[in-house]
Design a protein around this motif. Sequence first.
Motif, PDB file in Angstrom:
ATOM      1  N   SER A  96       2.931  38.978 -45.189  1.00 45.01           N
ATOM      2  CA  SER A  96       3.302  40.210 -44.508  1.00 45.01           C
ATOM      3  C   SER A  96       2.319  40.447 -43.366  1.00 45.01           C
ATOM      4  O   SER A  96       1.117  40.210 -43.506  1.00 45.01           O
ATOM      5  CB  SER A  96       3.265  41.389 -45.476  1.00 45.01           C
ATOM      6  OG  SER A  96       3.664  42.592 -44.834  1.00 45.01           O
ATOM      7  N   ILE A 111       4.595  39.483 -52.037  1.00 44.20           N
ATOM      8  CA  ILE A 111       3.720  39.086 -50.938  1.00 44.20           C
ATOM      9  C   ILE A 111       2.351  38.698 -51.479  1.00 44.20           C
ATOM     10  O   ILE A 111       1.743  39.438 -52.251  1.00 44.20           O
ATOM     11  CB  ILE A 111       3.597  40.221 -49.899  1.00 44.20           C
ATOM     12  CG1 ILE A 111       4.954  40.485 -49.251  1.00 44.20           C
ATOM     13  CG2 ILE A 111       2.547  39.887 -48.840  1.00 44.20           C
ATOM     14  CD1 ILE A 111       5.561  39.279 -48.549  1.00 44.20           C
ATOM     15  N   ALA A 170       4.801  47.267 -41.745  1.00 51.71           N
ATOM     16  CA  ALA A 170       4.756  46.005 -42.478  1.00 51.71           C
ATOM     17  C   ALA A 170       5.980  45.195 -42.091  1.00 51.71           C
ATOM     18  O   ALA A 170       7.079  45.738 -41.961  1.00 51.71           O
ATOM     19  CB  ALA A 170       4.725  46.247 -43.983  1.00 51.71           C
ATOM     20  N   GLU A 171       5.764  43.900 -41.914  1.00 54.27           N
ATOM     21  CA  GLU A 171       6.824  42.985 -41.486  1.00 54.27           C
ATOM     22  C   GLU A 171       6.698  41.707 -42.295  1.00 54.27           C
ATOM     23  O   GLU A 171       5.596  41.247 -42.596  1.00 54.27           O
ATOM     24  CB  GLU A 171       6.662  42.684 -39.985  1.00 54.27           C
ATOM     25  CG  GLU A 171       7.525  41.577 -39.455  1.00 54.27           C
ATOM     26  CD  GLU A 171       7.140  41.183 -38.035  1.00 54.27           C
ATOM     27  OE1 GLU A 171       7.689  40.186 -37.532  1.00 54.27           O
ATOM     28  OE2 GLU A 171       6.279  41.870 -37.439  1.00 54.27           O
ATOM     29  N   THR A 172       7.828  41.122 -42.663  1.00 56.97           N
ATOM     30  CA  THR A 172       7.804  39.850 -43.362  1.00 56.97           C
ATOM     31  C   THR A 172       8.975  39.000 -42.894  1.00 56.97           C
ATOM     32  O   THR A 172       9.702  39.390 -41.974  1.00 56.97           O
ATOM     33  CB  THR A 172       7.843  40.064 -44.897  1.00 56.97           C
ATOM     34  OG1 THR A 172       7.574  38.830 -45.556  1.00 56.97           O
ATOM     35  CG2 THR A 172       9.184  40.611 -45.350  1.00 56.97           C
TER      36      THR A 172
END
Length: 353
Positions: free
Chosen positions: A89, A119, A78-80
Amino acid sequence: MGAFTIDEIVIPERIDAPDAGDFVRAVEVGNLVAVETYGTAEITYEPAEELSKYLDPYQPHRVFVARVDGVVVGRGTAETHRGDEADTSWVSTQVLPAFRGRGIGRALVDATETAFPGIRKAIAYVAGTELAGARLSSPTGFGSIAADARETRFLQASGYRVEQVERLSRLALPLDGLDDLLTDARRATGGDYRVHTWTGRTPDRWLEDRAVLATRMSTDAPTAGLEEPENVWTAQRIRESDDRWESNPRSRIVAAAEHLPSGRLVGYSMLSVPREAHRAVDQWATLVLREHRGHRLGMLLKVANLAHLAEVSPGHPSVLTFNAEENRPMLAVNEQLGFVAIGYEGAWRKDLT
């Protein structure tokens, strides 16, 4: 087979750190699934090449793994964006073929979707595995994915909807007639633009302009119904990115177009180049600011950077690139150069609230 567990793993500071083993195995799992999906090892990255991305403080990452009998058999990432206002995300899940159908993918999706508080929207880019049979068309009207494929059914059951289709294309190297292509591109572009090239760190004089271009990459590239948020870059962020890349085995090769009347950069093209000559090069980004399109700068930048690659890192077998199917101007450039479609991926969205 034993039951599985889901754990978050440490993102190591160095690939040779004592706690790097799980991260290395997670990257290996991702590579094995990518090779199975696309049918080519050219798509893979080494763990040391991936690490700098995961250490970017402006784009926080969390990594989860699924274990069976203590062995990592799946991964989820997961990336934000950094900041309290972040609401999106980007998630990814891969499970080795022998361990599918046991709920591991579902558990990893649950972990990635809840990785960051606040998110509201998850975006997943998922490779297609079938080219025949019934198709599910993109809402953009360009491209399609396999309607009955395992990944399609899984994503729909998980609440995702497809918003866009991206094409994976391959250009075989070396490119015949490169010098003539470059001459023709310069002639077609006209006298108001000059190309600058560099490898590695961004020259000081272009830091501010590179920040503008990187930011506009998040707003000017077509993202259809994904509604990807703006990703703001500054000169400081560009320099910090350069610093992190000092330890990356890959090099970044850049061609940028200067608009001579204003003295500003208005477009760029970047290649990610592995150290080993037998491995494929990745086309990471090509952007021309909207207000400077229509001058064939996209072709000029791509050809100039291919010539730059041939000079500083010759011998690679190919260049790989992803493009939205509705991005016809860029696909037309690629097709003219000789890029051939070898795969696709669906861009999926899930509203979490």
